[in-house]
Design an enzyme around this catalytic site. Structure first.
Site, PDB file in Angstrom:
ATOM      1  N   ASP A  48     -14.784  15.605  13.577  1.00  8.06           N
ATOM      2  CA  ASP A  48     -14.122  16.224  13.550  1.00  8.06           C
ATOM      3  C   ASP A  48     -15.551  17.441  12.303  1.00  8.06           C
ATOM      4  O   ASP A  48     -15.251  18.526  11.649  1.00  8.06           O
ATOM      5  CB  ASP A  48     -13.404  15.984  11.773  1.00  8.06           C
ATOM      6  CG  ASP A  48     -13.458  15.124  10.626  1.00  8.06           C
ATOM      7  OD1 ASP A  48     -15.012  14.645  10.669  1.00  8.06           O
ATOM      8  OD2 ASP A  48     -13.426  14.620   9.910  1.00  8.06           O
ATOM      9  N   HIS A  49     -16.690  17.355  12.498  1.00 10.32           N
ATOM     10  CA  HIS A  49     -17.646  18.032  11.023  1.00 10.32           C
ATOM     11  C   HIS A  49     -18.819  18.136  12.131  1.00 10.32           C
ATOM     12  O   HIS A  49     -18.206  19.752  12.398  1.00 10.32           O
ATOM     13  CB  HIS A  49     -18.213  17.087  10.237  1.00 10.32           C
ATOM     14  CG  HIS A  49     -17.809  15.930   9.454  1.00 10.32           C
ATOM     15  ND1 HIS A  49     -16.857  15.654   8.907  1.00 10.32           N
ATOM     16  CD2 HIS A  49     -18.134  16.322   7.870  1.00 10.32           C
ATOM     17  CE1 HIS A  49     -16.754  15.578   8.034  1.00 10.32           C
ATOM     18  NE2 HIS A  49     -17.423  15.810   6.998  1.00 10.32           N
ATOM     19  N   ASP A  64     -16.964   8.670   3.806  1.00  9.06           N
ATOM     20  CA  ASP A  64     -16.636  10.100   3.961  1.00  9.06           C
ATOM     21  C   ASP A  64     -15.724   9.928   2.352  1.00  9.06           C
ATOM     22  O   ASP A  64     -15.114   9.273   1.814  1.00  9.06           O
ATOM     23  CB  ASP A  64     -15.828  10.699   4.583  1.00  9.06           C
ATOM     24  CG  ASP A  64     -15.772  12.499   4.362  1.00  9.06           C
ATOM     25  OD1 ASP A  64     -16.181  13.024   4.814  1.00  9.06           O
ATOM     26  OD2 ASP A  64     -14.718  12.968   3.536  1.00  9.06           O
ATOM     27  N   ARG A  75     -15.504  22.110  -2.467  1.00  8.15           N
ATOM     28  CA  ARG A  75     -17.332  21.682  -3.452  1.00  8.15           C
ATOM     29  C   ARG A  75     -17.276  23.771  -3.417  1.00  8.15           C
ATOM     30  O   ARG A  75     -17.530  24.366  -2.037  1.00  8.15           O
ATOM     31  CB  ARG A  75     -17.696  20.533  -1.662  1.00  8.15           C
ATOM     32  CG  ARG A  75     -16.929  19.435  -2.449  1.00  8.15           C
ATOM     33  CD  ARG A  75     -18.277  18.308  -1.542  1.00  8.15           C
ATOM     34  NE  ARG A  75     -18.348  17.373  -2.610  1.00  8.15           N
ATOM     35  CZ  ARG A  75     -18.296  16.401  -1.534  1.00  8.15           C
ATOM     36  NH1 ARG A  75     -18.448  16.457  -0.598  1.00  8.15           N
ATOM     37  NH2 ARG A  75     -17.533  14.904  -2.469  1.00  8.15           N
ATOM     38  N   SER A  93     -21.111  14.127  -1.782  1.00 11.89           N
ATOM     39  CA  SER A  93     -20.787  13.187  -0.690  1.00 11.89           C
ATOM     40  C   SER A  93     -20.941  12.020  -0.573  1.00 11.89           C
ATOM     41  O   SER A  93     -21.741  11.013  -1.746  1.00 11.89           O
ATOM     42  CB  SER A  93     -20.943  13.730   0.511  1.00 11.89           C
ATOM     43  OG  SER A  93     -22.861  13.782   1.207  1.00 11.89           O
ATOM     44  N   ARG A 110     -22.722  10.696   2.104  1.00  9.58           N
ATOM     45  CA  ARG A 110     -23.962  10.635   3.176  1.00  9.58           C
ATOM     46  C   ARG A 110     -24.633   9.292   2.911  1.00  9.58           C
ATOM     47  O   ARG A 110     -25.060   9.944   1.785  1.00  9.58           O
ATOM     48  CB  ARG A 110     -24.011  11.894   3.682  1.00  9.58           C
ATOM     49  CG  ARG A 110     -24.608  13.012   2.487  1.00  9.58           C
ATOM     50  CD  ARG A 110     -25.039  14.231   3.367  1.00  9.58           C
ATOM     51  NE  ARG A 110     -24.029  14.933   2.773  1.00  9.58           N
ATOM     52  CZ  ARG A 110     -23.538  16.275   3.100  1.00  9.58           C
ATOM     53  NH1 ARG A 110     -24.953  16.814   2.228  1.00  9.58           N
ATOM     54  NH2 ARG A 110     -22.740  17.123   2.490  1.00  9.58           N
TER      55      ARG A 110
HETATM   56  C1  MIC Z   1     -18.700  16.972   2.460  1.00 12.82           C
HETATM   57  O1  MIC Z   1     -17.933  17.116   2.250  1.00 12.82           O
HETATM   58  O2  MIC Z   1     -19.816  16.822   1.364  1.00 12.82           O
HETATM   59  C2  MIC Z   1     -19.003  16.168   3.851  1.00 12.82           C
HETATM   60  C3  MIC Z   1     -19.954  16.154   5.073  1.00 12.82           C
HETATM   61  O3  MIC Z   1     -17.273  15.499   4.226  1.00 12.82           O
HETATM   62  C4  MIC Z   1     -19.452  14.258   3.579  1.00 12.82           C
HETATM   63  C5  MIC Z   1     -19.823  13.322   4.327  1.00 12.82           C
HETATM   64  C6  MIC Z   1     -21.123  13.640   5.167  1.00 12.82           C
HETATM   65  O4  MIC Z   1     -22.055  14.537   4.652  1.00 12.82           O
HETATM   66  O5  MIC Z   1     -21.016  14.184   6.306  1.00 12.82           O
HETATM   67  C7  MIC Z   1     -18.993  13.637   2.249  1.00 12.82           C
HETATM   68  O6  MIC Z   1     -17.938  14.200   1.736  1.00 12.82           O
HETATM   69  O7  MIC Z   1     -18.541  12.022   2.721  1.00 12.82           O
HETATM   70 FE1  SF4 Z   2     -14.488  18.138   5.540  1.00  8.62          FE
HETATM   71 FE2  SF4 Z   2     -15.924  17.066   3.838  1.00  8.62          FE
HETATM   72 FE3  SF4 Z   2     -15.094  19.683   3.418  1.00  8.62          FE
HETATM   73 FE4  SF4 Z   2     -12.985  17.861   4.249  1.00  8.62          FE
HETATM   74  S1  SF4 Z   2     -15.046  18.278   1.879  1.00  8.62           S
HETATM   75  S2  SF4 Z   2     -13.338  19.069   4.913  1.00  8.62           S
HETATM   76  S3  SF4 Z   2     -14.234  15.914   4.851  1.00  8.62           S
HETATM   77  S4  SF4 Z   2     -16.519  18.569   4.772  1.00  8.62           S
END
Ligand code: MIC
Ligand code: SF4
Length: 639
Positions: free
Chosen positions: A64-65, A119, A379, A532, A534
């Site tokens: 999805d990313h 995630d 965010r 996140s 990550r």
């Molecule tokens: C995000 O919203 O920052 C992400 C991208 O979903 C991350 C995961 C990632 O960095 O792949 C998260 O929230 O954990």
């Molecule tokens: Fe995707 Fe992270 Fe954004 Fe949610 S917050 S939509 S999981 S990138």
């Protein structure tokens, strides 16, 4: 003794430790989920553990990313994920099916179960009475291998909801209100447990919005009761048989209680660049807007997009604004299409994007220079949109529509007509974009050339020495440590390459300096590593030679990721000492025995200060072994 709802679910799953706040516990995990941008690493780690099949009740892999396919890299990752899923017994959700949290809620979440996801917004399923926790990929891989998930038993913060939301105020405003009250670090090592008469006025998608963005308070997770509303939602998904009632016992005691009267919640908005920088929409009315993005795992449910459609119906988006819509799942899009709502959205002038994360993590739709972008996301850290100078605000779908129509931030109550949106009792359901692992996997897992082997590291040495490579302020996010965006995200399975981007927009010379100096220390403020899950934000600095991070405090998931990859997380015993360390100072610390109280020598300044290494015995063992992967491998090889 009366138990809170969270304690009840945890008690069903605890396999190690005492359920006392602050003590380490091990939890049995029922479901796991991964998404593509953390999943490639998680599955490389899972493969390295040598376990033939996942040991959970259900494991899911979503794409999805990283949906842009500018070259072979993301597509290769998708293919790798699909092969791994088939080989190890994991349900694969194909690219285009939608966002992991939205889909898991629709099709798989169930009360009284546990979920661990790579995630940070995994707590979305708390809207369904699950204990759902975000973690680094390695912890999720370990859970797939049948290991318990270890965490500090959180304290339970009760959030008492009373009253009922008024028109134009919605679930997003409730969580923004909570963020205003407790900030981006107010939830660290806590579970936000919702109760009170206001709960039954909220549908499951609204509860999920609130639980989703509880992550922004730093909370370990959030949880709602499972009641008749939950039952009706499961029924609409054809899953009524999975319902069980769940609530806190009468007289259950919370560590602290926050009270929110829903009838007093007004439309709110988070100003740049932090989700807790919350003001009333009416306070910032009139700010010209360039872009509006509706979607993300916070606000892309059928409830949200039907509301958006009803508010847009018969109107035109301002010609100063680019409006994008990304639905959370194919199910949402299909139901919008079938009811005719999609036509209202298209006619109003919206740009329809693929079901997925999209602009939320800078995968396309970067706004123009200095743009004001209103997003229904969770965010708004600086630069996360892909444009460093953009001013990103976070708001509800209702407020986003008002901004799109008027071309400036507008209190949605100005829209006057509030549609009564009802959700169908039975939804259109079609699961053909899941691949269920029914057949034995034949052949080899295919890996593209961008998928590099995992680096391995020796055990932590007895003495750490080196320069302070960087000194940061408070609330440094993992987006600061390792940015999102399509350029960097397509390197998620290539640690040597992605490490070149560490702290890119904070200090562009960081990666080169770290390598030239043979590694060293990072000094941080409060809540270091928020955001996140990550693990790349720990693994890439480790690859560059970072030996320890000394901070005033850490965010939960990042702290675990540092330990998992053998970076020593130290906290200032006296926070004042933060002022006595400068970038470029040479530090020395003896960590032999990994004692709790340590002294750091600042040899440049001829000073010494105290730090704490607040780790459990299990975490110390991981550091000694050279990280969690080495420790698990050794355990499985020994079997
Ligand atoms: C995000 O919203 O920052 C992400 C991208 O979903 C991350 C995961 C990632 O960095 O792949 C998260 O929230 O954990
Ligand atoms: Fe995707 Fe992270 Fe954004 Fe949610 S917050 S939509 S999981 S990138």
């Amino acid at each position: 003794m009366s138990k809170t709802l969270a304690e009840k679910v945890i008690a069903q799953h605890v396999v190690e430790g005492k359920m006392e706040p602050g003590k380490q516990i091990g939890l049995k995990i029922d479901h796991t989920l991964t998404q593509d941008s953390t999943g490639t690493l998680a599955y490389l780690e899972f493969e390295a553990m040598g376990v033939p099949r996942v040991q959970t009740k259900l494991s899911l892999s979503f794409v999805d990313h990283n949906m842009l396919q500018n070259d072979f890299r993301n597509a290769d990752d998708h293919r790798y994920l699909q092969d791994v899923a088939a080989k190890y017994g994991i349900i694969f959700s194909r690219p285009g099916n939608g966002i992991c949290h939205q889909i898991h809620l629709e099709r798989f979440a169930r009360p009284d179960y546990t979920l661990l996801g790579s995630d940070s917004h995994t707590p979305t399923a708390g809207g369904m009475g699950m204990i759902a926790i975000g973690a680094g990929g390695l912890d999720v891989a370990a859970a797939m291998a049948g290991e318990p998930f270890y965490l500090e038993m959180p304290s339970i913060m009760g959030v008492k909801l009373t009253g009922k939301l008024t028109p134009f105020a919605s679930a997003k405003d409730v969580i923004l209100e909570i963020l205003k009250l407790i900030s981006v670090k107010g939830g660290v090592n806590k579970i936000l447990e919702y109760f009170g008469s206001g709960v039954k006025t909220l549908g499951v998608p609204e509860r999920a919005t609130i639980a989703n963005m509880g992550t922004e308070t730093g909370a370990t997770t959030s949880i709602f009761p499972s009641d008749n509303v939950t039952k009706a939602f499961l029924n609409s998904q054809g899953r009524e048989d999975q319902w069980v009632p769940l609530a806190a016992d009468e007289g259950a005691a919370y560590g602290e209680v926050l009270e929110v009267d829903l009838s007093e919640v007004e439309p709110l908005i988070a100003l740049p660049h932090s989700p807790d920088n919350v003001k009333a929409v009416s306070d910032v009315e009139g700010t010209p807007v360039d872009q509006v993005c509706i979607g993300s795992c916070t606000n892309s449910s059928l409830r949200d997009l039907k509301t958006v459609a009803a508010l847009l119906k018969g109107k035109k988006v301002s010609d100063k604004v680019s409006l994008t819509i990304s639905s959370g799942s194919r199910q949402v899009l299909e139901n919008l299409a079938a009811s005719g709502d999609l036509v209202d959205i298209i006619r109003a002038g919206a740009r329809i994007l693929e079901n997925g994360c999209g602009p939320c993590i800078g995968i396309g739709q970067a706004p123009q220079t200095d743009a004001v972008s209103i997003r229904t996301f969770n965010r708004n850290f600086k630069g996360r949109s892909g444009t460093q100078s953009a001013q990103v605000y976070l708001a509800s779908p209702e407020t986003a529509v008002a901004a799109a129509l008027y071309g400036e931030i507008t209190d949605p109550r100005k829209l006057a007509y509030y549609p009564k949106v009802t959700l169908p009792e039975k939804l259109l359901i079609e699961d053909s974009m899941f691949i269920f692992p029914t057949k034995p996997f034949k052949g080899e897992v295919r890996r593209g050339p961008n998928i590099k082997p995992l680096p391995s590291f020796p055990p932590v040495p007895a003495k750490l020495t080196g320069e302070v490579l960087l000194k940061t302020g408070d609330n440094i996010s993992t987006d600061d440590i390792l940015p999102g965006g399509s350029e960097v995200m397509s390197l998620r399975s290539n640690i040597p390459e992605i490490s070149k981007y560490v702290f890119r927009y904070v200090d562009s010379g960081f990666a080169d300096r770290a390598l030239t100096k043979g590694g060293g220390f990072i000094v941080g403020g409060e809540n270091y590593g928020q955001g996140s899950s990550r693990e790349h934000a720990a693994l890439a600095p480790k690859y560059l030679g970072v030996k320890a991070v000394i901070a005033k405090s850490f965010a939960r998931i990042h702290l675990a990721n540092l330990v998992n990859f053998g970076i020593v997380p130290l906290t200032f015993t006296d926070k004042q000492d933060y002022g006595a360390v400068a970038q470029g100072d040479t530090l020395e610390v003896d960590v032999k025995g990994l004692e709790r109280n340590l002294r750091v020598k600042n040899t440049s300044k001829g000073l010494e200060f105290k730090v704490d290494l607040n780790l459990s015995d299990r975490e110390k063992e991981l550091l000694k072994a050279g990280g969690k992967l080495a420790a698990i491998k050794a355990k499985h090889e020994g079997k």
